[in-house]
Design a protein around this motif. Structure first.
Motif, mmCIF file in Angstrom:
data_model
loop_
_atom_site.group_PDB
_atom_site.id
_atom_site.type_symbol
_atom_site.label_atom_id
_atom_site.label_comp_id
_atom_site.label_asym_id
_atom_site.label_seq_id
_atom_site.Cartn_x
_atom_site.Cartn_y
_atom_site.Cartn_z
ATOM 1 N N LEU A 212 0.829 -1.207 0.000
ATOM 2 C CA LEU A 212 0.000 0.000 0.000
ATOM 3 C C LEU A 212 0.864 1.258 0.000
ATOM 4 O O LEU A 212 0.498 2.277 -0.593
ATOM 5 N N LYS A 213 2.006 1.191 0.654
ATOM 6 C CA LYS A 213 2.893 2.352 0.733
ATOM 7 C C LYS A 213 3.508 2.702 -0.611
ATOM 8 O O LYS A 213 4.041 3.807 -0.775
ATOM 9 N N THR A 214 3.447 1.787 -1.565
ATOM 10 C CA THR A 214 3.978 2.074 -2.903
ATOM 11 C C THR A 214 2.946 2.781 -3.782
ATOM 12 O O THR A 214 3.254 3.208 -4.886
ATOM 13 N N LYS A 215 1.702 2.895 -3.291
ATOM 14 C CA LYS A 215 0.618 3.471 -4.081
ATOM 15 C C LYS A 215 0.323 4.906 -3.646
ATOM 16 O O LYS A 215 0.627 5.301 -2.509
ATOM 17 N N THR A 216 -0.266 5.656 -4.532
ATOM 18 C CA THR A 216 -0.734 7.008 -4.223
ATOM 19 C C THR A 216 -2.217 7.004 -3.878
ATOM 20 O O THR A 216 -2.645 7.587 -2.880
ATOM 21 N N GLU A 217 -3.002 6.322 -4.726
ATOM 22 C CA GLU A 217 -4.449 6.226 -4.528
ATOM 23 C C GLU A 217 -4.872 4.761 -4.620
ATOM 24 O O GLU A 217 -4.193 3.964 -5.284
ATOM 25 N N VAL A 218 -5.998 4.433 -3.978
ATOM 26 C CA VAL A 218 -6.569 3.093 -4.093
ATOM 27 C C VAL A 218 -8.001 3.242 -4.582
ATOM 28 O O VAL A 218 -8.800 4.002 -4.001
ATOM 29 N N GLU A 219 -8.308 2.541 -5.645
ATOM 30 C CA GLU A 219 -9.614 2.652 -6.301
ATOM 31 C C GLU A 219 -10.721 2.113 -5.415
ATOM 32 O O GLU A 219 -10.568 1.110 -4.707
ATOM 33 N N LEU A 220 -11.884 2.771 -5.468
ATOM 34 C CA LEU A 220 -13.092 2.307 -4.801
ATOM 35 C C LEU A 220 -13.992 1.617 -5.835
ATOM 36 O O LEU A 220 -14.327 2.210 -6.867
ATOM 37 N N LEU A 221 -14.357 0.366 -5.557
ATOM 38 C CA LEU A 221 -15.133 -0.436 -6.492
ATOM 39 C C LEU A 221 -16.479 -0.848 -5.889
ATOM 40 O O LEU A 221 -16.625 -0.902 -4.659
#
Length: 223
Positions: A212-221
């Protein structure tokens, strides 16, 4: 029906609620009785029960984090069908959370929840209580507006044995938040804070946080 907040494990209603917890949820999802003592005294945490004729017929636990302006619903239990318990608990919980946020000068961003995915694991009986059926719960939460965060989710067992619990989705209900994604650093910060009480975490959980720390945003599905 009355909506009652519990602030002590010595309250007789807590023992009744705890018995309901043990009936409904698997062992690894239930915190030990004595370990509830300090959390119940947290001003930003609520353990509330629906009481009818001196019986606990439903319960919900939720908490508000002023520094992140998000909430978490830990569980909602409907102990008996045909009484409108789910809506009763939801309406009281929502009003309380919006009031808590307002007292800190905030408009609630949204609320997290862990939601069972019965399409992956189908052996959750939930004490034989039909309104608690995971298929029903998932559709109800979808109707309310929850969406799942698009990453493989595990959480530490509440038995604090270092095992990973899977077959759940980590979900978010937006209030003032707009958009179809959530900042990854908010998710990381929240999960690290929420599970700080459990020192024994699996490698799978640590790997999840690292990814998760490698991501900027996480998509909501949709769920």
């Amino acid at each position: 029906m009355k909506y009652v907040r519990i602030t002590s494990i010595d309250n007789p209603l807590f023992a009744k609620m705890y018995e309901l917890l043990q009936t409904v949820f698997p062992e690894e999802e239930v915190l030990e009785f004595e370990l509830w003592k300090e959390p119940l005294q947290d001003p930003n945490l609520r353990v509330c029960v629906a009481v009818l004729d001196d019986h606990v017929v439903g319960a919900t636990e939720y908490r508000y984090y002023p520094d992140m302006n998000v909430a978490m619903t830990d569980f909602t239990i409907i102990g008996k069908e045909g009484l409108g318990i789910g809506r009763f608990l939801m309406e009281h919980r929502e009003k309380d959370l919006l009031d808590m946020a307002a007292k800190h000068g905030n408009k609630l961003l949204g609320m997290f929840a862990e939601i069972y995915d019965p399409y992956r694991v189908q052996d959750h009986s939930f004490g034989g209580i039909k309104p608690m059926d995971p298929y029903v719960r998932r559709e109800v939460l979808s109707h309310i507006g929850y969406r799942k965060l698009n990453f493989p989710y595990v959480h530490p067992s509440w038995k604090n044995d270092g095992e990973a619990v899977s077959a759940l989705d980590f979900c978010f209900l937006s209030y003032s938040h707009k958009g179809d994604s959530l900042p990854a650093d908010l998710i990381v910060r929240f999960l690290q804070t929420y599970y700080a009480i459990l020192p024994n975490k699996s490698d799978a959980w640590h790997d999840m946080i690292k990814n998760l720390k490698t991501k900027t945003e996480v998509e909501l599905l949709p769920i």
